[in-house]
Design an enzyme around this catalytic site. Sequence first.
Site, PDB file in Angstrom:
ATOM      1  N   HIS A  71      43.798  44.851  47.999  1.00 31.80           N
ATOM      2  CA  HIS A  71      45.130  45.448  47.833  1.00 31.80           C
ATOM      3  C   HIS A  71      45.966  44.610  46.875  1.00 31.80           C
ATOM      4  O   HIS A  71      46.617  45.141  45.962  1.00 31.80           O
ATOM      5  CB  HIS A  71      45.814  45.542  49.200  1.00 31.80           C
ATOM      6  CG  HIS A  71      47.258  45.942  49.156  1.00 31.80           C
ATOM      7  ND1 HIS A  71      47.696  47.211  49.451  1.00 31.80           N
ATOM      8  CD2 HIS A  71      48.379  45.222  48.859  1.00 31.80           C
ATOM      9  CE1 HIS A  71      49.010  47.264  49.336  1.00 31.80           C
ATOM     10  NE2 HIS A  71      49.450  46.058  48.975  1.00 31.80           N
ATOM     11  N   GLU A  72      45.958  43.299  47.069  1.00 30.86           N
ATOM     12  CA  GLU A  72      46.748  42.419  46.207  1.00 30.86           C
ATOM     13  C   GLU A  72      46.213  42.389  44.783  1.00 30.86           C
ATOM     14  O   GLU A  72      46.984  42.321  43.818  1.00 30.86           O
ATOM     15  CB  GLU A  72      46.785  41.002  46.801  1.00 30.86           C
ATOM     16  CG  GLU A  72      47.420  40.906  48.182  1.00 30.86           C
ATOM     17  CD  GLU A  72      48.807  41.516  48.234  1.00 30.86           C
ATOM     18  OE1 GLU A  72      49.499  41.536  47.205  1.00 30.86           O
ATOM     19  OE2 GLU A  72      49.208  41.980  49.315  1.00 30.86           O
TER      20      GLU A  72
END
Length: 287
Positions: free
Chosen positions: A130-131
Amino acid sequence: MNMLKTTILMALLTGILVAVGGAFGGQNGATIMLLISFGMNFFTYWYSDSIVLKAYDAREVTPTQAPDLYNMVEKLCANADLPMPKVYIIDTDVPNAFATGRNPSHAAVAVTTGIMKTLQYDELAGVVAHELSHIKHRDTLISTMAASIAGVISWIATMAQWSAIFGMGRSNDEEDSGGTAGLLFTIIVAPLAAMLIQMAISRSREYEADASGGKICGNPLALASALEKIDYYAKNVVMRQATPATSHMFIINPLAGSTEKIMNLFSTHPATVQRIAKLKEQAKALR
């Protein structure tokens, strides 16, 4: 589509800043505010990553110091076709994570010691993915720019309010100053609109990062499980280092416990249950 939406919202936000300058200081004020926005964006472009990492006392780690985490990030970067970012750890028991940096070649991923203890390997991989999606789409820069512009608009609104109270800063030319209508716009409408736009930008980027992160890690359900666990801690355990100015950067708002009753329009993140539902739909589509 999400990037187009973000571009439009950023343009609106900058437009509000210019309009506020015009209402408070006439044509010269509008020009000054436009120049300020350019200056802020330039400063943010170069220094946002170092500022936020220092704010949380994040320490950079090497492959020797954190081999499992470093290797995980390295593998996911290969999946995402990204250069390897710097890897940081924040010493706090509260599980959370964020990414920062002006572009994929100058980026960093930071995770807390709490998230490394709380999540299973595939769940943590989902969070890191996600990051990395934020890095890939330059979301951290976009969000920081939006927060900076909204902050200046709020500051101008406060100055205008005090000027009105003490009768200062009033122009003899009502046409230039915008008169009462311009003052009300500056004090009430502009900061509220700026805040709503900033929150909308943040929420749209979180949805996009969830979807992209699910693809990068190959397991959207693991990311969904991670979000559920992080959300629980965010609502029940205080992350002392967290501030409203940087809370939008985390995968789950670390101040969620104090803001969970606020309407979604005023939230930096979409509701976690909605994010989980979308990830479950994505997992079904991948079967």
